[in-house]
Design an enzyme around this catalytic site. Sequence first.
Site, PDB file in Angstrom:
ATOM      1  N   HIS A   1       0.843  -1.190   0.000  1.00 32.27           N
ATOM      2  CA  HIS A   1       0.000   0.000   0.000  1.00 32.27           C
ATOM      3  C   HIS A   1       0.883   1.248   0.000  1.00 32.27           C
ATOM      4  O   HIS A   1       1.982   1.255   0.575  1.00 32.27           O
ATOM      5  CB  HIS A   1      -0.920   0.016   1.223  1.00 32.27           C
TER       6      HIS A   1
ATOM      7  N   CYS B   1      -0.128   2.197  -5.107  1.00 31.47           N
ATOM      8  CA  CYS B   1      -1.039   3.258  -5.538  1.00 31.47           C
ATOM      9  C   CYS B   1      -0.391   4.628  -5.379  1.00 31.47           C
ATOM     10  O   CYS B   1       0.491   4.818  -4.530  1.00 31.47           O
ATOM     11  CB  CYS B   1      -2.326   3.212  -4.722  1.00 31.47           C
TER      12      CYS B   1
END
Length: 788
Positions: A371, A420
Amino acid sequence: MWTPRNLKLSTCSTTARRCYSTVFDVEFGQQKISDEMEMCSLKVLELEGSPSRVLLRLMGDRGCTLGHLVDLLQTMGHTEALQCVKPPGIQILIQPQSVAIIVGHNLRLSCCAVGKAGVQFQWFKTKEEVHNSSSPDLVISPVQLTDAGFYICRVNCGDSFEFSQWAQVDVLNVATSCGLGSHSLEGRLKVVIQPQGQRLLVGDSLQLECGAVGRPIPRYQWHRNGVPLHFPEASKRRLTIPYLLLEHHGKYRCEIRINNERTWTNEVDVLVDDVFAFGAGASELILNSNQEPPYATDKVALLIGNLSYRNHPQLKAPMVDVYDLTNLLRQLNFKVVSLLDLTESEMRNAVDEFLLLLHKGVYGLLYYAGHGYENYGNSFMVPVDAPNPYHSANCLCVQSILKLMQEKETGLNVFLLDMCRKRNIHDDTTPNILLRVTANIVFGYATCQDAEAFELSSSGFTNGVFVKFLKKRLLEDEKITVLLDRVAEDMGQFDATKGKQALEIRSSLSERRALTDPVLPGDSSDMALAHNRQWAKAHELPESMSLDFDCGAQIKLGFAAEFSNVLVIYTHIVKKPEDMFFCQAHVTNFSPDLDVDPKEMNRETPEETGIYLLSSSLPQHCLYTRLSSLQKLRDQLGFTVCLQGSFKAMDELVDWTTDVNIGKPLIARLDLYRTMRRNSCLQTCPMPHSPCHSPGAEHLHHHIHHPHPQDLLSPHCSSPYLDVCEPLQGAVGGSGCVSSMLYDNCSFSHYGCTSSDSPGRASIPIETTDDINELQTVFINSLQFHHQ
């Protein structure tokens, strides 16, 4: 239990009844034996039926010994079956293994055998007997060049004898300055002789030599310009081309293998000049040849994959991605450290150790999968213990790491960020990071700014989209930016993520720097050399060991590394007493720092304990245990090996135990668990708390706005999963109604968005395919978004 498949009792029922009744007639009676024999014979009419298998089971249930079975087969005259049941007079249990070793080290060849009586050993080198070699272990200390050759052991037992397999011994003449101790070479593949670049004329003879040590003896395959050479000399340590032509000009390196382990030598240039070129244009030729190709003084890579998040959706692809890139980068002579599931302090300490290895001219590569987010041009990597929501104080800033890498005067800085890049609405911090203007920085972002990076999450373990295409190109001898451009083109053809994920490249690279550039060590300081030795020491596996128990049993305790912080332990029974019919060895009593689940220890297959990626490289018929998160180990790793056995005269299991201490294995020696470290990657990025640790919950209460639960997702990140359907097995064709029922079984998940849903870990891995078209055929047609 042995099963003679060709023994058809229905065709020899008379003889079988007579033999069977000889064994059991007194106890059971003729009528019962006749009924059982008929039942055995009728098994031939069943699918997969075996009369002989049923007969053996009946005999075993009634206490029949191997001697009874031999008597039965002898009475029936079944000579072929007798050969399978009767053990030979001499059995060679352990064959001597071929080995490559350095001059001056200790050579040991072992042959273990048993016979009906005592056995004696004789060792031969080719046809000559080796003097004073009557033991199972042939030891030559120290070994010399003249000791190279082929060895064989003759095992004598009375009037009979058996020969072992041939074992080749290759002795390498290497300078002692290479710094390798004999204890570190046993069973390990290490390159100790590197080829040297040459400049020759047409018609000259080329000789390139390399060498590696290990057991069994390494295999060699030479490559030119990335293509394997196909002639007999190309599969030897010494590559010889007796008459050079201009077409032999290029970059050479050798691939070296031992079983499933592979490594590469350095790549060297072989320049072939045309003798007729030296004339009017000779000065131009000499001028061009003096341009020195780029090289690295060393290559270091840190690979981090975070997947088991405590407060955020779990991921799968980072484990597979890190494993695949580790193997590829090692082929390019990178010193690779691969780590899974790191907390904030562990990530910062790992980066600190990574920075210590960097100095002038080093190629440094950092890969991160997990992440992440991006605010104001700064990228942040999210540790597995990050709170929900997380802020820059809980994460690592990539640009801060780059600033520190620039201070090391590195030759190339490569960042591959598989995460991301959406904006974090809960973080308004704007780090003030001033970077130098250097022409050696390359960023490869798995996705564009303000977009997600996806992973293929199906019923097993597959690569993320970025690494799926990156691993096809990583070994190409191209400028790193050209290589990434080709990866971007490949990703652009992938319909599953077209319009959703696109590779973005940012670079200030002015020279033709490639990951395949050779390593030419420079004049490093003593401190840099010391750090290199410490880093290498922290990635040595514990030596395998043999454990002897009072009952006469012997087990082998072996070790393998799946990642730099994941250790695999396996136990194998080498020998046991003749009257012991059950024997099993398992490991237990591990440090509580490792949080080992007893249900996933001492399993009969690697997959049962979570070893999916390394399973094909492990020995068979063992019990396997996987120890992850070695970076949390505070003390030396000690555990208990328990041997359980039962004897023919006893019904209960008997236990024998012994304690083993293997020190701090792999990355545990670097003590990444410590919270009070330099944290230099944080000092360049001003934060609202001490650079030594993250704020506690009470600190965050005063500085962080707590949003409503429905606001935890960014409006640009409302769909945490891009659902995909797999076709139903066994179905031909398909329909829309069938596909719609399968959307929840397989999905694309992305890195970086916060969600309460955590996809569970698959229990069965699947084989990943390298065929893009095949992957598209399986997934594309069922691609759709689910909005929350």
